[in-house]
Write a protein that holds these residues in place. Sequence first.
Motif, PDB file in Angstrom:
ATOM      1  N   GLN A 155      53.760 -25.001 -20.847  1.00 31.22           N
ATOM      2  CA  GLN A 155      55.320 -24.724 -20.517  1.00 31.22           C
ATOM      3  C   GLN A 155      55.957 -23.499 -20.919  1.00 31.22           C
ATOM      4  O   GLN A 155      56.485 -22.875 -20.098  1.00 31.22           O
ATOM      5  CB  GLN A 155      55.893 -25.956 -21.230  1.00 31.22           C
ATOM      6  CG  GLN A 155      55.766 -27.401 -20.380  1.00 31.22           C
ATOM      7  CD  GLN A 155      56.064 -28.657 -21.251  1.00 31.22           C
ATOM      8  OE1 GLN A 155      56.767 -28.527 -22.524  1.00 31.22           O
ATOM      9  NE2 GLN A 155      56.402 -29.819 -20.703  1.00 31.22           N
ATOM     10  N   ARG A 188      55.602 -32.646  -6.068  1.00 32.80           N
ATOM     11  CA  ARG A 188      57.220 -33.048  -6.134  1.00 32.80           C
ATOM     12  C   ARG A 188      57.161 -34.467  -5.296  1.00 32.80           C
ATOM     13  O   ARG A 188      56.430 -34.446  -4.221  1.00 32.80           O
ATOM     14  CB  ARG A 188      57.878 -32.080  -5.300  1.00 32.80           C
ATOM     15  CG  ARG A 188      59.475 -32.805  -5.390  1.00 32.80           C
ATOM     16  CD  ARG A 188      60.436 -31.458  -4.796  1.00 32.80           C
ATOM     17  NE  ARG A 188      60.238 -31.053  -3.444  1.00 32.80           N
ATOM     18  CZ  ARG A 188      60.914 -30.348  -2.845  1.00 32.80           C
ATOM     19  NH1 ARG A 188      61.913 -29.714  -3.347  1.00 32.80           N
ATOM     20  NH2 ARG A 188      60.529 -29.893  -1.699  1.00 32.80           N
ATOM     21  N   GLU A 192      61.542 -40.188  -5.287  1.00 30.20           N
ATOM     22  CA  GLU A 192      62.534 -40.397  -6.297  1.00 30.20           C
ATOM     23  C   GLU A 192      63.923 -39.912  -6.227  1.00 30.20           C
ATOM     24  O   GLU A 192      64.859 -40.627  -6.778  1.00 30.20           O
ATOM     25  CB  GLU A 192      61.754 -39.751  -7.458  1.00 30.20           C
ATOM     26  CG  GLU A 192      61.759 -38.304  -7.890  1.00 30.20           C
ATOM     27  CD  GLU A 192      61.249 -37.805  -8.984  1.00 30.20           C
ATOM     28  OE1 GLU A 192      61.459 -38.531  -9.948  1.00 30.20           O
ATOM     29  OE2 GLU A 192      60.625 -36.971  -9.089  1.00 30.20           O
ATOM     30  N   ASP A 200      64.139 -45.856 -15.328  1.00 30.20           N
ATOM     31  CA  ASP A 200      63.218 -44.482 -15.670  1.00 30.20           C
ATOM     32  C   ASP A 200      61.894 -44.936 -15.917  1.00 30.20           C
ATOM     33  O   ASP A 200      61.096 -44.191 -15.763  1.00 30.20           O
ATOM     34  CB  ASP A 200      64.231 -43.878 -16.741  1.00 30.20           C
ATOM     35  CG  ASP A 200      63.442 -42.581 -17.338  1.00 30.20           C
ATOM     36  OD1 ASP A 200      63.367 -41.675 -16.424  1.00 30.20           O
ATOM     37  OD2 ASP A 200      62.917 -42.526 -18.378  1.00 30.20           O
ATOM     38  N   ARG A 203      60.026 -44.895 -12.858  1.00 31.10           N
ATOM     39  CA  ARG A 203      59.712 -43.543 -12.484  1.00 31.10           C
ATOM     40  C   ARG A 203      58.445 -43.223 -13.265  1.00 31.10           C
ATOM     41  O   ARG A 203      57.748 -42.198 -12.624  1.00 31.10           O
ATOM     42  CB  ARG A 203      61.028 -42.867 -12.551  1.00 31.10           C
ATOM     43  CG  ARG A 203      60.949 -41.234 -12.087  1.00 31.10           C
ATOM     44  CD  ARG A 203      62.355 -40.816 -12.365  1.00 31.10           C
ATOM     45  NE  ARG A 203      62.035 -39.235 -12.287  1.00 31.10           N
ATOM     46  CZ  ARG A 203      61.933 -38.427 -13.364  1.00 31.10           C
ATOM     47  NH1 ARG A 203      62.097 -39.050 -14.683  1.00 31.10           N
ATOM     48  NH2 ARG A 203      61.840 -37.458 -13.059  1.00 31.10           N
ATOM     49  N   GLN A 204      58.851 -43.327 -14.722  1.00 34.96           N
ATOM     50  CA  GLN A 204      57.695 -42.564 -15.411  1.00 34.96           C
ATOM     51  C   GLN A 204      56.436 -43.193 -14.935  1.00 34.96           C
ATOM     52  O   GLN A 204      55.386 -42.335 -15.154  1.00 34.96           O
ATOM     53  CB  GLN A 204      58.075 -42.763 -16.765  1.00 34.96           C
ATOM     54  CG  GLN A 204      59.245 -42.146 -17.530  1.00 34.96           C
ATOM     55  CD  GLN A 204      59.057 -40.556 -17.300  1.00 34.96           C
ATOM     56  OE1 GLN A 204      57.994 -39.917 -17.347  1.00 34.96           O
ATOM     57  NE2 GLN A 204      60.119 -39.923 -17.272  1.00 34.96           N
ATOM     58  N   LEU A 207      54.868 -41.443 -11.915  1.00 39.55           N
ATOM     59  CA  LEU A 207      54.642 -40.068 -12.279  1.00 39.55           C
ATOM     60  C   LEU A 207      53.290 -39.895 -12.993  1.00 39.55           C
ATOM     61  O   LEU A 207      52.453 -39.174 -12.870  1.00 39.55           O
ATOM     62  CB  LEU A 207      55.652 -39.240 -13.232  1.00 39.55           C
ATOM     63  CG  LEU A 207      56.929 -38.820 -12.391  1.00 39.55           C
ATOM     64  CD1 LEU A 207      58.121 -38.381 -13.223  1.00 39.55           C
ATOM     65  CD2 LEU A 207      56.589 -38.047 -11.429  1.00 39.55           C
ATOM     66  N   TYR A 208      52.964 -40.979 -14.058  1.00 40.17           N
ATOM     67  CA  TYR A 208      51.992 -41.160 -14.761  1.00 40.17           C
ATOM     68  C   TYR A 208      50.664 -41.590 -13.640  1.00 40.17           C
ATOM     69  O   TYR A 208      49.589 -40.837 -14.084  1.00 40.17           O
ATOM     70  CB  TYR A 208      52.167 -42.090 -15.961  1.00 40.17           C
ATOM     71  CG  TYR A 208      51.123 -42.558 -16.685  1.00 40.17           C
ATOM     72  CD1 TYR A 208      50.537 -41.373 -17.710  1.00 40.17           C
ATOM     73  CD2 TYR A 208      50.127 -43.546 -16.580  1.00 40.17           C
ATOM     74  CE1 TYR A 208      49.645 -41.452 -18.480  1.00 40.17           C
ATOM     75  CE2 TYR A 208      49.032 -43.556 -17.423  1.00 40.17           C
ATOM     76  CZ  TYR A 208      48.662 -42.702 -18.380  1.00 40.17           C
ATOM     77  OH  TYR A 208      47.746 -42.813 -19.279  1.00 40.17           O
ATOM     78  N   ARG A 227      54.066 -31.576 -17.081  1.00 41.29           N
ATOM     79  CA  ARG A 227      55.145 -31.606 -16.447  1.00 41.29           C
ATOM     80  C   ARG A 227      56.032 -30.554 -16.685  1.00 41.29           C
ATOM     81  O   ARG A 227      55.979 -29.985 -18.246  1.00 41.29           O
ATOM     82  CB  ARG A 227      56.143 -32.685 -16.871  1.00 41.29           C
ATOM     83  CG  ARG A 227      55.355 -34.063 -16.819  1.00 41.29           C
ATOM     84  CD  ARG A 227      55.641 -34.876 -15.459  1.00 41.29           C
ATOM     85  NE  ARG A 227      55.087 -36.234 -15.704  1.00 41.29           N
ATOM     86  CZ  ARG A 227      55.648 -37.384 -16.048  1.00 41.29           C
ATOM     87  NH1 ARG A 227      56.767 -37.227 -16.759  1.00 41.29           N
ATOM     88  NH2 ARG A 227      54.824 -38.456 -16.268  1.00 41.29           N
ATOM     89  N   ASP A 228      56.783 -29.830 -15.934  1.00 35.27           N
ATOM     90  CA  ASP A 228      57.541 -28.704 -16.224  1.00 35.27           C
ATOM     91  C   ASP A 228      58.966 -29.234 -16.894  1.00 35.27           C
ATOM     92  O   ASP A 228      59.331 -30.089 -16.925  1.00 35.27           O
ATOM     93  CB  ASP A 228      57.695 -27.641 -15.159  1.00 35.27           C
ATOM     94  CG  ASP A 228      58.360 -28.265 -13.749  1.00 35.27           C
ATOM     95  OD1 ASP A 228      59.231 -29.198 -14.081  1.00 35.27           O
ATOM     96  OD2 ASP A 228      58.401 -27.659 -12.978  1.00 35.27           O
ATOM     97  N   SER A 229      59.866 -27.977 -17.107  1.00 34.03           N
ATOM     98  CA  SER A 229      61.081 -28.496 -17.413  1.00 34.03           C
ATOM     99  C   SER A 229      62.059 -29.151 -16.720  1.00 34.03           C
ATOM    100  O   SER A 229      62.949 -29.977 -17.086  1.00 34.03           O
ATOM    101  CB  SER A 229      61.814 -27.172 -17.976  1.00 34.03           C
ATOM    102  OG  SER A 229      62.047 -26.170 -17.040  1.00 34.03           O
ATOM    103  N   GLY A 231      60.667 -31.739 -14.793  1.00 30.93           N
ATOM    104  CA  GLY A 231      59.988 -32.875 -14.539  1.00 30.93           C
ATOM    105  C   GLY A 231      59.044 -32.951 -13.433  1.00 30.93           C
ATOM    106  O   GLY A 231      58.293 -33.964 -13.042  1.00 30.93           O
TER     107      GLY A 231
END
Length: 411
Positions: A155, A188, A192, A200, A203-204, A207-208, A227-229, A231
């Motif tokens: 990051q 991306r 979402e 949330d 959503r997590q 993504l996981y 993940r970047d800043s 998300g």
Amino acid sequence: MEHWKVMIADDEEIIREGIRRCVDWNSLGLEVAAEAEDGEEALELALHHGVHIALVDLNMPIMHGIELMKQLKERLPGCRIIVITGHDEFSYAQESIRLQVNDYILKPADPQQLMQVLRGVRDDLETERRQSEHFQQASRQILKNFPLLRERFCQEWLEGNLSREEISEQLQFLKLPPACPELLAVIRWRGEVRQPSMKDSERQLFLYAIENISAELLEVYPKVIFRDSAGLIVILLWEGSGEGALAGIEAAVRSHLKIAVELGFQQVSGDLTSLPSAYRKCRVSLSSEQPLSPLVRRARQHMLEHYTECDLSLESMAGKLQASPVYLSRLFKQELGESFGTYLTQIRIRKAAQLLNSTEWSINEIAERSGYETQHYFSTAFKKQTGVSPLQFRKGVLPGETEGGGRTGNG
């Protein structure tokens, strides 16, 4: 806690017995594990028992005390040595200091002095053991947190906050390849943002799952997925040959999770500090791109998987995808901005460049593995695309340079 093991080495039994009796070993946390009457026996017993402290007389038969100490330092480096001797010669004391013995006591040994010396050596051993335990615990904790440490480092790397030296140091510490990644990808999940009511936690979970699918497809390649800043999921890939697996992530996610994701990837060129620029380009490209249609996505994936086949053509691919060649050609150009032929050439030349850099294969062999029927045709296409011949590229010659490093032209 087990007692520290002590060996008493002296050729006189009465001296060994006197030392054994004048010390309260148990109160010091010590035990006499072995006694020896000559240097050779002492070395054998010390190694057999793994003793922590050796009380050594210098004047012993078969192997002199000085030689015994040398052997102990070499073969049992953690063993502490206390010399108890009747020799008050400077040369012996000097050699003992050189061998880094812990203390030098003259006979007859004073019980109080011996107790004090043993207590100090024991304290040193316990301090060292505690330090070793703390170090091992810290090492285990670092290894346990390696994935998190790698993510945080990457990051910071993406954000351009690190110097070249800091990047190089962190790559080595985190056991990552010492060079810049060859490919950077950003994933991306469009769906979402259209589902504001999604919890949330749910959503997590999605993504996981996307990260897990990506990791499985890229299992054989050196990589970091994080993940970047914002998300978004970022993948750093140190082998360009993983491009085909990268391109397959969209289809795999759609198949397993029944959701649509977009994946943009960027070739990374330059030194360790060039990654932030590649990341920004990839983000801009991804945000400005319209989602690829399923047909073009499948076509691109097919090309990445079959570019080595010399007879790969728009017609053959359209047949495999059960689409009209004319329609596929128009859609391909519209969505990817390149014709089928140009896009295929770019894939092949990019793969060839990777092979030229990473293998010792002949130009002819690389031509075949890149999907070209002849070396001549390959060399012509390569030079048209890069500005240099395959051989010049392998030697590191830049476009417009001669092989000696000078610029060509009239100037």
